[in-house]
Design an enzyme around this catalytic site. Structure first.
Site, PDB file in Angstrom:
ATOM      1  N   LYS A 168      -8.538 -19.368 -54.603  1.00  0.00           N
ATOM      2  CA  LYS A 168      -7.458 -18.781 -53.795  1.00  0.00           C
ATOM      3  C   LYS A 168      -7.357 -17.310 -54.157  1.00  0.00           C
ATOM      4  O   LYS A 168      -7.257 -16.954 -55.332  1.00  0.00           O
ATOM      5  CB  LYS A 168      -6.152 -19.508 -54.125  1.00  0.00           C
ATOM      6  CG  LYS A 168      -4.892 -18.835 -53.617  1.00  0.00           C
ATOM      7  CD  LYS A 168      -3.670 -19.696 -53.921  1.00  0.00           C
ATOM      8  CE  LYS A 168      -2.378 -18.942 -53.684  1.00  0.00           C
ATOM      9  NZ  LYS A 168      -1.195 -19.784 -53.795  1.00  0.00           N
TER      10      LYS A 168
HETATM   11  C1  R5P Z   1       0.719 -18.138 -57.285  1.00  0.00           C
HETATM   12  O1  R5P Z   1      -0.138 -17.720 -57.769  1.00  0.00           O
HETATM   13  C2  R5P Z   1       1.421 -19.415 -57.271  1.00  0.00           C
HETATM   14  O2  R5P Z   1       0.612 -20.485 -57.058  1.00  0.00           O
HETATM   15  C3  R5P Z   1       2.520 -19.253 -56.341  1.00  0.00           C
HETATM   16  O3  R5P Z   1       3.607 -19.943 -56.759  1.00  0.00           O
HETATM   17  C4  R5P Z   1       2.255 -19.489 -54.905  1.00  0.00           C
HETATM   18  O4  R5P Z   1       1.028 -20.030 -54.618  1.00  0.00           O
HETATM   19  C5  R5P Z   1       2.418 -18.219 -54.173  1.00  0.00           C
HETATM   20  O5  R5P Z   1       2.505 -18.416 -52.797  1.00  0.00           O
HETATM   21  P1  R5P Z   1       3.009 -17.218 -51.897  1.00  0.00           P
HETATM   22  O6  R5P Z   1       2.572 -15.946 -52.561  1.00  0.00           O
HETATM   23  O7  R5P Z   1       2.321 -17.410 -50.583  1.00  0.00           O
HETATM   24  O8  R5P Z   1       4.479 -17.331 -51.796  1.00  0.00           O
END
Ligand code: R5P
Length: 258
Positions: A168
């Site tokens: 990711k």
């Molecule tokens: C990030 O690295 C964590 O996994 C987060 O809590 C999450 O995935 C972030 O998602 P977003 O930036 O789309 O809110």
């Protein structure tokens, strides 16, 4: 392993819409996630996969939920401390008991605890390989670090070389294609801070057109004016290649119908 991956990547499109709601593992009750039972459970059927912690899975997600779960498997420091100082936070046997589709671990390339976070990932890969459990490496970028194509090529490639099954990472306007092209495993786009809905849909569109195998978005979905409408619009972008303007129209229409 393939069965688990097909609970994440929709077999019809080869892409995924992961709904990330794991923020609480280091930042507590984030805006929009105070009541996961009320705000997230109803929209979960629109996602291919939920990314969350075992605490939320055990206490809130109904056992009747049968789509993919990607379980947060690293943690330790809160937002009050050095975030890269994470350790493995889940035993693979509990992950199997919870019947999850993959484990997710932060990798802090260039961070203070870079080696420790890479080691967390390689340990999880070793444990996962014993049981057919895929590992998602999440490239975590320090606040002072530059988000460039060069950095993300480095971070994603290291994760893939050392065994992650998919990665990711963040979208960048210049050179994202070179990040996806130089990473031998699928990349899913991270969402990041809340932005305007059209901008978020445009970013998701560009990411999949430039080689991402889907998205893993949190705040840009659950902090939208209408999270239910937003996740459906994101899904249309990812699985149906809907262009941003049309996806935004879809978002507005669905929001008005609520
Ligand atoms: C990030 O690295 C964590 O996994 C987060 O809590 C999450 O995935 C972030 O998602 P977003 O930036 O789309 O809110």
């Amino acid at each position: 392993m393939k069965n688990r991956l097909s609970r994440i990547f929709n077999p019809e499109t080869g892409r995924t819409v992961m709904l990330a709601i794991d923020h609480g593992y280091f930042q507590g009750p984030t805006i929009g996630l105070e009541r996961i039972d009320l705000n997230i459970v109803p929209i979960a059927p629109h996602a291919d996969t939920l990314m969350l912690t075992r605490g939320i899975l055990r206490s809130i997600v109904p056992p009747s939920y049968t789509k993919g779960i990607v379980l947060r498997a690293s943690g330790g420091p809160s937002i009050l401390k050095e975030l890269s100082n994470e350790q493995i936070a889940v035993d693979v046997e509990d992950a199997l008991r919870l019947n999850v589709a993959a484990l997710a671990v932060q990798v802090f390339i260039g961070g203070e605890y870079e080696t420790q976070s890479v080691h967390n990932m390689t340990r999880l890969v070793d444990m996962g390989m014993c049981y057919g459990m895929p590992i998602l490496a999440v490239t975590a970028v320090g606040t002072k670090m530059k988000r460039s194509a060069r950095y993300f090529r480095l971070a994603c490639r290291i994760c893939a070389e050392l065994g992650a099954h998919y990665v990711k990472t963040y979208y960048i306007p210049k050179g994202f294609e070179s990040v996806t092209a130089s990473c031998p495993v699928p990349i899913v786009m991270a969402g990041g801070k809340k932005m305007d809905e059209l901008d978020a849909l445009t970013m998701a569109y560009k990411a999949v057109q430039e080689g991402a195998a889907g998205v893993d978005m949190g705040r840009n979905i659950f902090q939208a004016d209408s999270p239910a409408a937003m996740i459906q619009a994101v899904s249309a972008v990812v699985h149906k290649n809907l262009v941003p303007d049309q996806a935004h129209e879809m978002y507005v229409d669905l929001k008005e119908q609520e």
